[in-house]
Design an enzyme around this catalytic site. Structure first.
Site, mmCIF file in Angstrom:
data_model
loop_
_atom_site.group_PDB
_atom_site.id
_atom_site.type_symbol
_atom_site.label_atom_id
_atom_site.label_comp_id
_atom_site.label_asym_id
_atom_site.label_seq_id
_atom_site.Cartn_x
_atom_site.Cartn_y
_atom_site.Cartn_z
ATOM 1 N N LEU A 199 0.807 -1.210 0.000
ATOM 2 C CA LEU A 199 0.000 0.000 0.000
ATOM 3 C C LEU A 199 0.839 1.259 0.000
ATOM 4 C CD1 LEU A 199 -2.766 -1.109 2.451
ATOM 5 C CD2 LEU A 199 -2.995 -0.699 0.025
ATOM 6 N N ARG A 200 2.166 1.062 -0.032
ATOM 7 C CA ARG A 200 3.012 2.241 0.044
ATOM 8 C C ARG A 200 2.807 3.140 -1.170
ATOM 9 N NH1 ARG A 200 8.138 0.029 1.907
ATOM 10 N NH2 ARG A 200 7.627 0.313 4.076
ATOM 11 N N GLY A 201 2.459 2.536 -2.296
ATOM 12 C CA GLY A 201 2.228 3.308 -3.514
ATOM 13 C C GLY A 201 1.112 4.322 -3.322
#
Lengths: 333, 558
Positions: free
Chosen positions: A271-273
């Site tokens: 989910l870092r994107g």
């Protein structure tokens, strides 16, 4: 001589924007600049040092603590006055030893005075600032591991030579390199918030302008700096304003939905994107004085925020930039 | 390279050492080279070597001195004062040192820091060895003494007074924007991307004008700059003048002064002249070498990336501590040091009349570790006519699968191709898969099968890799119909004999290998070859990728 002024750098807008966004919101988590030699990568980073607003720090503190009570015990800081100092931009050279990065037993004091003292390393000095690694793709693996760990936790933990020490190490990681010479491990790639690709300008006029400014900077230093300092100052003001405005920028559900569907379409890991995309878009909105994240903001930062997070086929020729651009037109028309 | 040019380069370097960045001198040890470096003696260069540690370069604590004196003794680094530094055996310069020297060269002069000028003496033998790209980009001038005979040269002494006069003229030289325009344009035509090159060329032209006593930069000075700064950086040959190439009109919106400068210089030089000058100074086989050279440079930059020495001071399995002085990259083993000092404490304390621990420089022990070295997978690929006819596509497919495996394991890969009558190291060891893929896709096919030459090139690549501390493995992909011998003559028998000879040499060198038969029908000759190499032979129809990578993995001890 003072560094080349940031605003005098010709072109390379994506790189400049990425650096400005991290200056507005350090939480974005670093910039990776990939490109040929002599395209102004290190010039931009050095220029950033002069551009950034200074920080308030405790005079004698080796980790640039913002409050006297934050100073680590081991440093035994005696001089607790507050001073302003430039935002630290620390170089991490290739071939650096682990001791220099994390800090180690201060051999000088151990041998001459018989004291067990900690000599802070580069990570301590980079706290609250920037850590710049040129040719980051050639960095040795064990140093990379170390950086990954610290970049994630924001804390440097040293357990060696009878020392047990921890200190804060929150910094913006800026890496540059030439992809032809080697690739970066996906784990490290993911730690960089934004990634940009730079190349030499292709038209003669731009190239002449680049050389002209650089030459003028060397020849007529005072005059050149005087000419550009005003623009640098304006940019600094803008960054400071954006920092104040940042918490007030709203992100609507529509924007969140856009982020998620873009990342889903691209198949980026984790989910870092999404998080980085949103943070960067918010910083951009603050920079431009908008009070809400718009689709336009998302579209502009999406290539930088996502191109290095795609699950990569090592033998894919087209490159991630094209993939991001394709999905952008499909998902966020 | 004519002696006149060498002499000019050395003189210009002495006129303005720091703005030119330095000199890349490519020459093996010879009296001629001594003459050249001797000519630079008035600059009093300080010599450094590639194994120099950070303390010597940047200063630090002198441990031995500190222990002997009982108080901190600091050394001042060589680079602290700037000035001229001479790096010998520069082709062995590790990436870390190159990065730090590059930083010193980039350093902006400020209080207490002076500019550095680096003379890098590069004794590289082939095109695979050379100065790291990070330095080559920052050094203005390039000289190669290849093909220059002692008789062509003359002793070189530049009178100090003349230099001083030239420096004085340099300071007064007027700014000339049109010279800059021309240099940038010719750089673009020569395919030079780095923005450092035109800047260095401009400084070079300025120094030349000052040295020759010109009131401003003349076409002659620009030609000198193009010869000395651009020739070795060129990556593209511009169309030569017989292919009529209309000069694109160059609008100049920024300065309205353009017509004026044209008037000042009626003999204003068309840009082609500069490009021609650089072209004349180019090595004749440039185009042929370009592909290889660029790859080679990229490889050099890998340096100690991860495939550094087997005996590391930093990581790996611990080895017994050794006597030595901790310096860059070497960490003190405190316990071993104390243990070494312990037996002598009674004696030493009575002599020094102290009650503290007395440690002498001789007690210092440093840590050592044994590091597992990086693996490099060398593909020797047959691209001859017979192969191309039959199984080239499958062979490429198989290599691509292996490349993907290598990527996952972070191995280095190298590519040797053989066809016609020669073999080439198409891609020196690299981790860049994109590059490997690109080279592979562009492989031409056709011609004879010089199997022996291919094996020989693969073996020498393996030996080079091993000397850098990597573990090489050779994978040969061929259909086995060797028909060109080592001396480039056709003939199956001689070719097969040569191939067997080299195969035995590979076995003797202890480099792991595997033979992959890409022929339609399995060749018994290849089995024999594989046995001579001390390896096994897999036939491609059966050799599915997992099987192949398992076999290679076993070879590499994965």
């Amino acid at each position: 001589m003072t560094p080349f002024p940031f605003s005098a750098i010709v072109g390379q807008d994506e790189m400049k924007l990425a650096l400005i966004l991290t200056a507005i919101d350090p939480g974005i988590g670093g910039v990776l600049v990939f490109g040929d030699r002599g395209t102004g990568k290190s010039t931009a980073v050095r220029a950033l040092a002069a551009l950034l607003p200074p920080i308030e720090a405790v005079e004698g503190c080796p980790v640039n603590s913002a409050r006297p009570e934050d100073c680590p015990d081991w440093a035994s800081v005696t001089d607790k006055r507050m001073t302003t100092r430039p935002t630290p931009i620390i170089d991490l050279p290739l071939g650096v030893t682990e001791d220099r990065v994390t800090g180690a037993l201060d051999i000088e004091r151990a041998l001459t005075r018989g004291e067990k003292a900690f000599q802070p390393g580069l990570l301590a000095r980079a706290n609250r600032g920037y850590l710049y690694i040129d040719e980051v793709n050639l960095l040795e693996d064990h140093i990379v591991d170390l950086l990954l760990d610290v970049a994630q936790s924001g804390e440097n933990l040293v357990e060696r030579e009878g020392l047990s020490i921890r200190h804060p190490a929150r910094f913006v990681l800026v890496g540059s390199g030439n992809p032809e010479e080697g690739e970066l491990r996906p784990q490290l790639l993911d730690r960089f918030g934004l990634s940009v690709e730079v190349s030499s300008p292709k038209d003669i006029e731009t190239r002449i302008e680049v050389i002209k400014r650089r030459d003028a900077w060397e020849r007529d230093h005072e005059g050149f700096m005087a000419e550009w300092q005003r623009q640098d100052a304006a940019l600094r003001e803008a960054i400071l304003r954006a920092r104040v405005a940042l918490p007030l920028v709203r992100a609507s559900n529509v924007a969140l939905h856009d982020c998620a569907s873009l990342c889903l379409a691209l198949g980026s890991d984790g989910l870092r994107g999404e998080l980085t995309l949103l943070r960067a878009a918010r910083a951009l909105a603050a920079h431009e004085g908008a009070d809400e994240v718009s689709r336009g903001h998302l579209r502009r930062v999406a290539p930088s925020a996502l191109r290095h997070r795609l699950r990569r086929d090592p033998l894919d020729e087209a490159g991630s930039t094209a993939r991001v651009a394709r999905h952008l037109t499909e998902v966020l028309p | 390279m004519p002696w006149d040019r060498v002499r000019l380069a050395l003189t210009l370097l002495m006129v303005d050492p720091c703005r030119l960045g330095g000199l890349w001198l490519r020459a093996r040890a010879s009296p001629l080279r001594d003459r050249v470096t001797g000519a630079l003696a008035p600059m009093s260069p300080r010599k450094i070597h590639t194994a120099i540690d950070d303390t010597a370069l940047f200063g630090g604590l002198d441990l031995a001195g500190t222990l002997a004196a009982g108080r901190p003794v600091h050394t001042r680094g060589l680079l602290a004062d700037g000035g001229v530094v001479l790096l010998s055996m520069a082709e062995r310069c590790p990436a870390g040192l190159a990065a730090r020297l590059g930083q010193a060269l980039d350093c902006i002069p400020s209080e207490g820091r002076a500019r550095t000028c680096l003379i890098a003496v590069d004794e590289g033998a082939g095109s695979e060895e050379g100065l790291p790209q990070a330095l080559a980009d920052r050094l203005g001038l390039f000289l190669s003494l290849d093909g220059l005979a002692w008789a062509d040269t003359a002793p070189l002494a530049v009178p100090e007074a003349a230099l001083a006069a030239a420096r004085a003229r340099l300071a007064l030289l007027p700014h000339d924007p049109s010279a800059l325009d021309r240099l940038v344009e010719s750089a673009a035509q020569l395919g030079i991307d780095s923005a450092r090159a035109p800047l260095l060329a401009l400084n070079c032209a300025r120094a030349a004008a000052a040295w020759r006593g010109h009131p401003q930069i003349t076409p002659e000075d620009l030609v000198a700059a193009a010869e000395l700064v651009y020739a070795h950086r060129a990556t593209a040959l511009p169309p030569s003048e017989d292919e009529a190439q209309p000069t694109p009109p160059r609008p100049d919106p920024a300065t309205g002064s353009e017509p004026e400068t044209e008037q000042d210089q009626p003999d204003a030089l068309p840009d082609e002249t500069l490009v021609e000058a650089a072209r004349a100074a180019l090595p004749p086989d440039l185009m042929a070498r370009l592909a290889g050279l660029r790859g080679a440079k990229a490889m050099r930059a890998q340096g100690s990336g991860a495939g550094s020495a087997n005996n590391s001071f930093v990581r790996g399995r611990p080895l017994p501590a050794r006597r030595g002085t901790p310096g860059s990259g070497q960490r003190i083993d405190l316990v071993a040091t104390l243990r070494a000092a312990a037996p002598w404490q009674v004696l030493r304390q009575s002599m020094r009349r102290g009650d503290r621990l007395v440690i002498l420089p001789g007690d210092m022990r440093i840590r050592r570790h044994e590091e597992r070295s990086t693996r490099v997978l060398i593909f020797a690929v047959d691209t001859s006519g017979s192969q191309a006819m039959t199984r080239m596509a499958e062979a490429k497919g198989a290599i691509e699968l292996l490349l993907a495996e290598a990527y996952a394991r972070r191995d280095h890969v190298a590519l040797v191709t053989f066809r016609g009558d020669t073999a080439d190291l198409t891609l020196p060891p690299t981790r860049s898969l994109v590059q490997a893929k690109r080279r592979l896709a562009g492989l031409p096919g056709g011609g004879g099968t010089p199997l022996a030459a291919g094996l020989q090139t693969a073996l020498s690549a393996a030996q080079q890799a091993r000397s850098k501390g990597m573990t090489p493995v050779i994978a040969v992909l061929t259909d086995g119909r060797a028909n060109i011998s080592l001396d480039r003559r056709p003939g199956r028998e001689a070719a097969a004999a040569d191939a067997t000879r080299i195969a035995r040499a590979i076995a003797a060198s202890g480099v792991g290998s595997i033979v992959i038969d890409t022929g339609v029908r399995p060749q018994p000759a290849l089995d024999a070859l594989a046995r001579a190499m001390g390896s096994e032979c897999l036939a491609l129809p059966r050799a599915r990728a997992p099987q192949l990578s398992a076999a290679l993995g076993a070879l590499m001890g994965a």
